[in-house]
Design an enzyme around this catalytic site. Structure first.
Site: not given
Length: 522
Positions: A15, A66, A139, A225
Site C-alpha cells: 500500500c 485493490d 492479466s 481499514d
C-alpha cells in the site's frame, strides 16, 4: 530463467504504492459526483473503502478493487498479502465477500512462470479461507509485477458501515498494530530477520473478517481499514466525513514490537513522508512525540487493521469481538471530538497530557514541522490553533465582524448552483482541504455566493471576506476584476485573490497567507 527478488522489480511495494492523498485529491477534483443514482449508497464523496449499490430493500452489493506491487520477495506470500488487503475493503463496509476477480500484471520476460503461478496460488488460498472463489480476472504484460483483486460482497443496507458516521464522543478502536511499512523498509535493506518477517506475514495475511460481525452492532457508527495513507490519513477521512475532530493517544496505539525497534533505528518508508506532506497541516502532534513515533502514525499499512468509531457503551463489546476472533493486539486509541470543533486530529503522548502548542514537535526540529510550517513559516496560524469560542469570537479570541445584508441578483441563483456542481480543480481543492465544514478555524464559508450582480467564489459573513480564485483568463480581464473588487469593497468586504497555480501547487502558502489576513480582521 532463474528466480529473482520480486521487490527488486518494482519502485514501491504494498500500500506504499498508493498515490499521495494530496495528489489524488487534485486528480479527482473535476470528476462528477455520482449522487444522481439513488441506489448508490456509497460513492466517492467521502473516500470510503468500497462502492455500495442497493439491489433490493434487504441487500446491497459491495464492490472494490485493490492491487499493488510486491512488498515481499516470496511470491506465495505476495499473493496472500495482496488478496487479504483487497478483501479488507469489503469487511470494512460491514460486508461479506462473495466473489473475487484477479487483477494481474507481470513482466513475463523477467519472471519464471512458476513464480507467477505461486503468486496466483497465494491469492487463491486466501480467497479459499474467506469462503469465496476467484471466478476470473484480467492479466497484462507489465514492466513491474502487479497483483490484486476485484472483490464483491453483500451487506444489508441497514447494517452498512461507512466512514462518515462517527458521532461526538465515540471511542476509537484499532484492530491491528501499526508498523508494516517499517518492516517492509527494513526487509528491502536486509535488516529484517526471520522472526520479524514471520510477524509481518502474520499481520498482513490476517483477514479483517470481524468486520461482518461488527456490522451487527448498532453501537458501531463508522468503520474503515487503515492502509496506505496511514493511521492519521484514514482517521482524517472519518473526521472530515463526520464533520468532527479526533484525539488519539500514542501510548495506547498498538505497534508491532519489532517494528517499534526498527523505527527507532530510523527505518521508514518514503510514503510516510508523502503522507505527512499531504495532511500534516490538520494534525497537532504532542511535543513529547519522538520523530520515529511521528513517522509511525503516517506509516503506510499494507493489509492493516479496521478502525472503528463506536458508542462508549459498546466499546467493551467491540473489544471482545476483536479478541475472540484472534486480534490480540487490538486496542482503544482515542475518541472523536465534540460538534463545532475542527476536523483535525490531536495526538497526545499519554492520556493526561494537556493540549499542546506549538502544533508539532518543535519549531527547532524541521523534520517535525507541519506542512504549513515547512512551506510558509512557523508563525502561520494552524487549522487547529486557537479556534473561536461559541460566543462569536474569532482567531485568538478576538471578535469577528458583524454580519451585514448583501444585495444580490436573484437571477444568478441557478448559475451559482450550477457553478457549485462544477467547480474548477483549484476551487475544489481549496474547498475540500481548507474551507469546507468549518475546517478553517471554525469559520463558515459559502461557495459561489451571489453578491450584487456578481458571483464570488467563496464568502464568509463572519469575516466579511471574499476569496476569489483567478483562472488563466485573469490577465485578460483585469479591468473587469478591478471593477468587481471595488464594488465588493464598497460593501465593506475584503477581497483576497489567489491564482489557480498558487492553490494547486502551494496550498500551504495560500493557507498561511489567508490565516494572516484573517488575523488582521478579527
Amino acid at each position: 530463467m532463474t528466480d529473482v527478488r520480486l521487490t527488486t522489480l518494482s519502485h514501491g511495494g504494498g500500500c506504499g504504492c498508493k498515490i499521495a492523498p494530496a495528489v489524488l485529491s487534485q486528480m479527482l477534483a473535476e470528476l462528477p459526483l455520482a449522487s444522481r443514482f439513488p441506489d448508490l449508497l456509497v460513492g466517492t464523496e467521502t473516500s470510503d473503502d468500497a462502492a455500495v449499490y442497493r439491489i433490493g430493500p434487504h441487500q446491497a452489493v459491495v464492490a472494490t478493487t485493490d492491487f499493488f506491487m510486491p512488498i515481499v520477495d516470496d511470491p506465495y506470500d505476495f499473493g496472500r498479502i495482496a488478496a487479504t488487503n483487497a478483501l479488507s475493503d469489503v469487511y470494512a463496509m460491514g460486508g461479506t465477500p462473495i466473489l473475487a476477480l484477479a487483477v494481474v500484471g507481470m513482466p513475463v520476460d523477467k519472471l519464471p512462470v512458476e513464480t507467477m503461478r505461486k503468486i496466483l496460488a497465494g491469492g487463491a488460498a486466501v480467497c479459499e479461507a474467506a469462503g469465496i472463489p476467484i471466478a476470473g480476472g484480467h492479466s497484462i504484460d507489465s514492466p513491474e509485477p502487479i497483483y490484486g483483486l476485484v472483490a464483491l460482497g453483500l451487506v444489508h443496507p441497514d447494517k452498512l458501515k461507512r466512514n462518515d458516521g462517527a458521532r461526538p464522543g465515540d471511542v476509537l478502536i484499532l484492530g491491528k498494530p501499526l508498523g508494516v511499512g517499517v518492516l517492509s523498509a527494513a526487509l528491502k535493506k536486509g535488516r529484517l530477520d526471520a522472526t520479524g518477517y514471520a510477524r509481518m506475514i502474520e499481520h498482513t495475511t490476517r483477514l479483517n473478517s470481524v468486520g461482518a460481525a461488527l456490522a451487527e452492532l448498532d453501537g458501531v457508527h463508522a468503520m474503515t481499514d487503515v492502509t496506505g495513507f496511514g493511521l492519521l490519513g484514514h482517521l482524517l477521512e472519518i473526521c472530515r466525513g463526520s464533520s468532527l475532530g479526533a484525539e488519539i493517544v500514542f501510548g495506547d496505539i498498538p505497534v508491532i514490537d519489532i517494528a517499534r525497534e526498527l523505527a527507532q533505528e530510523g527505518y521508514a518508508t518514503g510514503a510516510a513522508a508523502r503522507n505527512w506532506d499531504s495532511y500534516g497541516a490538520w494534525v497537532r502532534l504532542s511535543p513529547e512525540l519522538a520523530e520515529w513515533q511521528h513517522k509511525l502514525l503516517c506509516d503506510p499499512q499494507t493489509s492493516g487493521g479496521l478502525l472503528v468509531a463506536c458508542d462508549p457503551a459498546s466499546a467493551g463489546e467491540v473489544m471482545a469481538l476483536f479478541e475472540s476472533q484472534g486480534y490480540a493486539q487490538s486496542g482503544r486509541i482515542g475518541r472523536m471530538g465534540e460538534p463545532g470543533g475542527v476536523t483535525g486530529i490531536d495526538v497526545k503522548m499519554m492520556k493526561n497530557n494537556p493540549p499542546q502548542s506549538p502544533l508539532v514537535r518543535g519549531e527547532d526540529t524541521p523534520s517535525s514541522q507541519s506542512l504549513l510550517e515547512e512551506k510558509a513559516g512557523a508563525s502561520s496560524p494552524h487549522p487547529l490553533d486557537n479556534p473561536p469560542d461559541k460566543g462569536g469570537r474569532g482567531v485568538g479570541g478576538r471578535r469577528v465582524q458583524r454580519a451585514i445584508y448583501l444585495p444580490y441578483d436573484k437571477n444568478l441563483t441557478a448559475l451559482a448552483r450550477e457553478n457549485r456542481r462544477n467547480p474548477t480543480p483549484a476551487e475544489s481543492l481549496l474547498w475540500n482541504k481548507v474551507l469546507r465544514c468549518r475546517q478553517f478555524a471554525r469559520y463558515k464559508f459559502l461557495r459561489q455566493k451571489p453578491i450584487g450582480s456578481y458571483i464570488v467564489d467563496f464568502y464568509c459573513s463572519e469575516l466579511q471576506l471574499v476569496i476569489e480564485i483567478d483562472g488563466d483568463s485573469h490577465a485578460r480581464q483585469i479591468e473587469y476584476d478591478g471593477e468587481r473588487t471595488r464594488f465588493l469593497n464598497s460593501l465593506g468586504l475584503e477581497v483576497v485573490r489567489y491564482a489557480n497555480q498558487e492553490v494547486l501547487h502551494d496550498l500551504a502558502g495560500v493557507f498561511a497567507d489567508l490565516s494572516r489576513r484573517v488575523e488582521t480582521r478579527t
